[in-house]
Write an enzyme that holds these catalytic residues in place. Structure first.
Site, PDB file in Angstrom:
ATOM      1  CB  CYS A  68      -0.996   0.005   1.259  1.00  0.00           C
ATOM      2  SG  CYS A  68      -2.025   1.367   1.277  1.00  0.00           S
TER       3      CYS A  68
ATOM      4  CB  CYS B 183      -0.563   2.260   3.958  1.00  0.00           C
ATOM      5  SG  CYS B 183      -2.058   1.981   3.521  1.00  0.00           S
ATOM      6  CG  ASP B 184       3.328   1.071   4.473  1.00  0.00           C
ATOM      7  OD1 ASP B 184       2.819   1.936   5.407  1.00  0.00           O
ATOM      8  OD2 ASP B 184       3.041   0.096   4.078  1.00  0.00           O
TER       9      ASP B 184
END
Ligand code: NAP
Length: 344
Positions: A144, A147-148
């Site tokens: 992701c 997300c990261d």
């Protein structure tokens, strides 16, 4: 057939959607019962966030928060208001009548007046041992980018994205904000992605593509340093230095246990026939989180739909004359992610 009084509300899952639904339902005196699932090689209670190290885009945590800690806090908050938790999978359902019927792995069938499905989805992985190890330990392998991708250790590095669908295009384009270069590694000579998204990625000067190429190993001890690639036409292998790997080869919604009992979308997600509603094709059955969402897939959107599902279930039960069970019990919260025993 179970002899007991039906449960008011059973929630299946243990990610942000499930715990938010449980929190709202418990505070509405519905005495919810959560089946959080059993740990296995593929799945751990807590959902996909259990794989994430630091979460920087969940509102309210300006310093960021670990995925496991966020799930632990969400669970404790739901349990504190009386949510009961069972550490079992639901393996089979019977939605042909009402109450709805659910079969936990080790126990007898359970009946419920309303059910919320929050069983999530799982990111697909290539299946390489080092990929799994480094993804679990925050070693620069992720599924992701949103997300990261903003983590400091990805800044100004060459980042690889595997896949040729819309997700890969979106992740690659997103990562150009941080990376010195993004390399899309795709196993064929054309993308599956929509033309508009593929064209946008291909026109980006920071993105290049390795066509007809497979990743056969991920290199690095504590953190990724490179990839071993195989040319799928010549068979030749070589190593490429990278500072991060983002796997974008699709997601699989966790719907196996539903087996034809509720309508699904063509992509296999639980269908919500009404816009901005969590109701499904089955009366008294509601759905939230990634098992109904192939578009946003964020912890905060999952939590939001968890709230929606609990409110809809509460209204459905009230409309059908179900009395609320008992006032919520405020217990001393204890960390119990992965423990499974009811506290409230
Ligand atoms: P997808 O369309 O199924 O694409 C998966 C990609 O991964 C394919 O290119 C596939 O290669 C590749 N792949 C699959 N298994 C692989 C493996 N083991 N090793 C290497 N490559 C592998 O999945 P997605 O991109 O996540 O999209 C899912 C759905 O969400 C689609 O309907 C998509 O349109 C939608 N979506 C939309 C947006 C948007 O509109 N903003 C963004 C993301 C996703 P092959 O092509 O060779 O099969």
């Amino acid at each position: 057939m179970a002899e007991q009084t039906p449960e008011n509300l059973v929630i299946i899952g243990s990610g942000p959607a499930a715990w938010t639904a449980a929190l709202y339902a418990a505070r509405a005196n519905l005495d919810p019962l959560v089946y959080e699932g059993e740990p296995s090689r593929q799945m751990i209670p807590g959902g996909q966030l259990m794989w994430t190290t630091d979460i920087e885009n969940y509102p309210g945590f300006p310093e960021g928060i670990g995925g496991q800690e966020l799930m632990d806090r969400m669970k404790r908050q739901a349990v504190q208001f009386g949510t009961r938790v069972e550490m079992e999978n639901i393996t089979e359902v019977d939605f042909s009548g009402h109450p709805l019927r659910l079969k936990p792995s080790f126990s007898d069938w359970v009946e419920a007046r309303a059910v919320v499905i929050a069983s999530g989805a799982r990111a697909n992985w290539i299946g390489l041992p080092n990929e799994e190890r480094l993804a679990r330990t925050g070693g620069g392998v992720s599924a992701c980018a949103v997300c990261d991708g903003a983590m400091p250790f990805y800044r100004d590095r060459v980042l690889a994205v595997v896949g040729g669908g819309d997700s890969a295009m979106e992740e690659a384009t997103y990562l150009t904000k941080f990376a010195s270069e993004v390399v899309i590694i795709h196993r064929r000579d054309s993308f599956r992605a929509s033309k508009v998204m593929a064209d946008r990625a291909l026109a980006d000067p920071k993105i290049r593509v390795e066509w007809n190429t497979s990743v056969v190993d991920v290199v690095g001890d504590d953190f990724i340093t490179g990839l071993r690639l195989r040319d799928r036409i010549t068979g030749a292998e070589r190593e490429m230095e990278v500072g991060g790997l983002f796997v974008a080869i699709g997601h699989t919604p966790n719907t196996d246990f539903l087996k034809g009992q509720v309508e699904l979308t063509p992509n296999g997600y639980v269908k919500t026939p009404y816009a901005w509603r969590t109701a499904t094709s089955v009366p008294a059955l509601f759905v939230c989180g990634d098992v109904m969402d192939d578009y946003y897939r964020q912890a905060v959107t999952a939590a939001g739909t968890g709230c929606m599902a609990a409110l809809e279930a509460e209204r459905w039960l009230a409309h059908h004359g179900v009395e609320q069970a008992k006032p919520p019990v405020l217990e001393t919260a204890q960390s119990s992610v992965g423990q499974g025993e009811p506290i409230g």
